[in-house]
Design a protein around this motif. Sequence first.
Motif, mmCIF file in Angstrom:
data_model
loop_
_atom_site.group_PDB
_atom_site.id
_atom_site.type_symbol
_atom_site.label_atom_id
_atom_site.label_comp_id
_atom_site.label_asym_id
_atom_site.label_seq_id
_atom_site.Cartn_x
_atom_site.Cartn_y
_atom_site.Cartn_z
ATOM 1 N N UNK A 153 9.822 6.791 15.018
ATOM 2 C CA UNK A 153 9.530 5.477 14.442
ATOM 3 C C UNK A 153 8.054 5.103 14.546
ATOM 4 N N UNK A 154 7.387 5.607 15.556
ATOM 5 C CA UNK A 154 6.000 5.201 15.796
ATOM 6 C C UNK A 154 5.035 5.655 14.691
ATOM 7 N N UNK A 155 5.435 6.638 13.886
ATOM 8 C CA UNK A 155 4.546 7.062 12.799
ATOM 9 C C UNK A 155 5.048 6.588 11.438
ATOM 10 N N UNK A 156 6.124 5.803 11.437
ATOM 11 C CA UNK A 156 6.700 5.320 10.190
ATOM 12 C C UNK A 156 6.221 3.894 9.915
ATOM 13 N N UNK B 140 4.251 4.128 -6.312
ATOM 14 C CA UNK B 140 3.597 5.084 -5.426
ATOM 15 C C UNK B 140 3.954 4.899 -3.973
ATOM 16 N N UNK B 141 5.246 4.718 -3.685
ATOM 17 C CA UNK B 141 5.661 4.585 -2.282
ATOM 18 C C UNK B 141 5.758 5.974 -1.666
ATOM 19 N N UNK B 142 4.652 6.468 -1.166
ATOM 20 C CA UNK B 142 4.583 7.829 -0.638
ATOM 21 C C UNK B 142 4.729 7.896 0.875
ATOM 22 N N UNK B 143 4.712 6.745 1.548
ATOM 23 C CA UNK B 143 4.799 6.722 3.003
ATOM 24 C C UNK B 143 6.190 7.042 3.509
ATOM 25 N N UNK B 144 6.304 7.168 4.831
ATOM 26 C CA UNK B 144 7.572 7.456 5.485
ATOM 27 C C UNK B 144 8.218 6.121 5.859
ATOM 28 N N UNK B 145 9.261 5.764 5.139
ATOM 29 C CA UNK B 145 9.831 4.419 5.172
ATOM 30 C C UNK B 145 10.659 4.173 6.435
ATOM 31 N N UNK B 146 10.303 3.116 7.152
ATOM 32 C CA UNK B 146 11.002 2.723 8.375
ATOM 33 C C UNK B 146 12.126 1.762 8.035
ATOM 34 N N UNK B 147 13.285 1.984 8.629
ATOM 35 C CA UNK B 147 14.416 1.089 8.410
ATOM 36 C C UNK B 147 15.703 1.778 8.781
ATOM 37 N N UNK B 148 16.502 1.147 9.670
ATOM 38 C CA UNK B 148 17.743 1.765 10.111
ATOM 39 C C UNK B 148 17.450 3.015 10.923
ATOM 40 N N UNK B 149 18.312 4.021 10.790
ATOM 41 C CA UNK B 149 18.069 5.314 11.437
ATOM 42 C C UNK B 149 17.091 6.079 10.556
ATOM 43 N N UNK B 150 15.822 5.709 10.666
ATOM 44 C CA UNK B 150 14.830 5.971 9.627
ATOM 45 C C UNK B 150 14.614 7.437 9.293
ATOM 46 N N UNK B 151 14.439 8.280 10.285
ATOM 47 C CA UNK B 151 14.002 9.639 10.027
ATOM 48 C C UNK B 151 14.975 10.402 9.139
ATOM 49 N N UNK C 144 4.748 13.228 -0.641
ATOM 50 C CA UNK C 144 5.548 12.001 -0.674
ATOM 51 C C UNK C 144 6.783 12.252 0.159
ATOM 52 N N UNK C 145 7.641 11.234 0.266
ATOM 53 C CA UNK C 145 8.808 11.351 1.126
ATOM 54 C C UNK C 145 10.090 11.046 0.355
ATOM 55 N N UNK C 146 11.168 10.791 1.079
ATOM 56 C CA UNK C 146 12.498 10.805 0.473
ATOM 57 C C UNK C 146 12.873 9.632 -0.389
ATOM 58 N N UNK C 147 12.127 8.544 -0.352
ATOM 59 C CA UNK C 147 12.434 7.393 -1.204
ATOM 60 C C UNK C 147 11.185 7.016 -1.988
ATOM 61 N N UNK C 148 11.335 6.947 -3.312
ATOM 62 C CA UNK C 148 10.178 6.693 -4.161
ATOM 63 C C UNK C 148 10.497 5.626 -5.200
ATOM 64 N N UNK C 149 9.671 4.586 -5.235
ATOM 65 C CA UNK C 149 9.792 3.583 -6.283
ATOM 66 C C UNK C 149 8.801 3.920 -7.405
ATOM 67 N N UNK D 267 0.809 -1.225 0.000
ATOM 68 C CA UNK D 267 0.000 0.000 0.000
ATOM 69 C C UNK D 267 0.839 1.271 0.000
ATOM 70 N N UNK D 268 2.024 1.189 -0.605
ATOM 71 C CA UNK D 268 2.845 2.389 -0.722
ATOM 72 C C UNK D 268 3.518 2.802 0.561
ATOM 73 N N UNK D 269 3.685 1.851 1.478
ATOM 74 C CA UNK D 269 4.341 2.173 2.737
ATOM 75 C C UNK D 269 3.513 3.052 3.648
ATOM 76 N N UNK D 270 2.202 2.912 3.578
ATOM 77 C CA UNK D 270 1.308 3.761 4.355
ATOM 78 C C UNK D 270 0.612 2.992 5.474
ATOM 79 N N UNK D 271 0.111 3.751 6.436
ATOM 80 C CA UNK D 271 -0.719 3.172 7.480
ATOM 81 C C UNK D 271 -2.105 2.849 6.922
ATOM 82 N N UNK D 272 -2.763 1.939 7.573
ATOM 83 C CA UNK D 272 -4.129 1.601 7.187
ATOM 84 C C UNK D 272 -5.079 2.723 7.626
#
Length: 832
Positions: A146-149, A491-502, A483-488, A111-116
């Motif tokens: 991280x809690x919103x990613x 439509x990956x518009x979410x805030x991607x969690x991974x590593x030092x995410x923010x 959208x955010x800093x990484x886009x495929x 779902x594009x890295x988004x919350x439900x």
Amino acid sequence: MEVFQVLGKSLSAHLLQVSTTLLPYSIQGPLLSALGIVTYVSLIPSAPPSFPSSGNGLWYTAPGTIWVQEFLPIGNGYLGAMLPGGTNQEATQLNIESLWSGGPFQDPSYNGGNHLPFKQSQIAVKMQNIREAIFSSPTGTIDNIDEIMTPGDTYGSYASAGYLIATLDSTSSVSKYARWLDLDEAVSRTTWSDGSTTFLRESFCSHPLQACVQYLNSTTSHVLPSVTYAYTVAGVDGLPAPNVTCLDDRTLSIRNYVSIPGMLYEILAQAQAPSGLVSCSAVSGASPPNATLTVLGASETWISWVGGTNYDMAAGNAAADYSFQGPDPHNNLVALLSSTNRTSYAEMLNGHIKDYTSLVSPFSLSLGQTPDFNTPTDQILARYRTSVGDTYLEWLLFNYGRYLLASSARGALPANLQGLWADGYSNPWGADSNINIQMNYWAAEMSNLDVTQSLFDYIENTWGPRGAYTAQVLYNISEGFVTHGEMNIFGHTGMKLGGNSAQWANYPGWPLVKLNFVQAVASFHLEKLIEDLHFNDSTLVTAPCNSPEQVPITLGCAHAQQLIWQLFNIIENGFEAAGDTDTAFLDAVISKRQQMDKGLRIGRWGQLQEWKVDMDMPDDTHRHLSHLIGLYPGYAIASYSPELQGGLIVNGTFTRYTKEEILNAAETSLFHRGIGRGPDADAGWEKVWRAAAWAQLANETEFYKELTHTIERNFAPNLFSMYTSDGIFQIDANLGYPAAVLNALLQAPDIANINVPLQVTLLPALPLTWSTGEMKGARIRGGITLDFAWNDGRLTTSNLYRRERDVIVKYGGRVVAQFRSNGGYSQTVSSF
């Protein structure tokens, strides 16, 4: 000319003569090494006879063996290929622009890295808590968000489409070898002699035909030995085994999935031999099925291939359930191939050259270079030194950057992090379209290269639809999209969690300058800006924010504030031209622009602050220049106006900086940022950005030092730009390089108000080594086209054409002309 057969266990990376096995070079090398058989080819003392007389090309005296450093690229936007320049065998690595793993093709729940949707209210509470924590923190920072990613599962990667293997049945020793990439014609060529016979192989990708073509003949009019064509995915670990069958007696059909489950792709490859016989044969007992093409008795032969996937970015919306799934590509490919082979080879080649030259020829640049026809490109690069330079190589890299953009950006999708060319199944950073995508296009408009349509189509179709959902669920904002800093491409518009995410993901938005997008993005930021309750200075800021790829999570990041301010200016300046009648929206933009923090503060050691909180460190040599985005490529710093941007509270005192103070602070920050070799990276793109920034400050010494340092440090023998010395390819330095060169020769930064005259500066940072030159067909803001020339470091002629706009022309620190251009108007500036 001598040829030596050597038996032994070692290979020369530069002088390997490939075998006749149906394997890519990465596999052939170890095999030949094990056999102990290597053919060394002596060097040709000068460029090949048909090398462009302009010197506009790359040439070499041995085949390439290392994909990232030595193969040569061709492409038409839809398809790409990398060529080693083999002789008896050519292993051409293939790419299809939309061939990606991951996304909804691999995972139906993607779902594009988004919350439900049901989490929106929970996320809103968490977002408010994060903001309050930042405002109440003594340092104005917090540790994580991280809690919103959301996890980046099945984000995917751009993938190689395997190899086309062309094998010539000849085992004689090779001599008189040369390969080159002609940048005047966008054609790659290889020539060699095999006994008494001389061969020529030509390869190109035609944009009008949406096909790539590889041609082989004997220039001595001999009948060619038998030629076979085959396909393999060996060397692309992760790509499933394909089904290779005979579509007809001269066409291979290659069908495969990038993963199981995953995206479907197909390649149709058809051989032609007007004077010979072409046949297609199934490989007996192969599972899955395999087949090859064979050409016999021909004096010339060529193979044309087309390729596609079942990806459709127009299906990236709610109506299509964000499936991004289109039809099976087969019928379209059959039609394309049929169209391709209705003409002769000469007609295909000439049509390709005509199309390419019509694209690149409206602009030209001379730096007074003298082509070196006696030294191969890799040797020219090997002797190159920082600050000493080589005008010919610097000019060549400029043209190469335009060639790479023209060859990768004219498909349905924009140029990605590797342009169009990737040899792996999973490539660094997914070879995606991340925050650096803007750098790919820095030089496009000014160098009169019409290649931006796919970029805006991509944003409209992959960011907009799901980005509106992200704005709603993540930010509780019902207007606009984000959208955010990484886009495929899914439509990956979410805030991607991974590593030092923010630090990688928390920089929403990408201000757009196309009027049917910009209002939606501005609508989002009208709601995202909030009152600063940390400094309590009545300004509006973004929070939480990260300065791109920096660790601190804080408020009022200079990068975001400057970009949003520029975005709001676009709304006002374009309001009338867009035919917009929503004056309430315009009033809201103007009001919040006035109230917002402008992202311009001078800190405790004289720097331009990266954050509203003064926490910059003098020894921070981070690769990004995010807080200098308004210096280059933006204008919040370059065109700073005390009246429009000045007036802020600093430590309880009202302050209004002068333009000189802002530029001096920017220079201090740039100096302390270093030369682009900090502990965090050693990338080409960070050095090119620094070069462009020094040019904006009219410092020709630092500009040239940084530009030449980039060339010495970060460019491979095939002139691909390297992220680090470990061989990671990123194309943004290749494509940003022409922009840095342009910025040293011509500057016309945007301005906050369209009624303010456009200031054009000629030769602001001209290096001594470029003492003579000429630029034709440059485009600058206001629809103005510009030609000018210089000699002995002094401007000699300048002509501006078209469009109604107030213009001020500066040279040598003084105004040399001031006028209002009208439609069809030409102004010659000659008083120097």
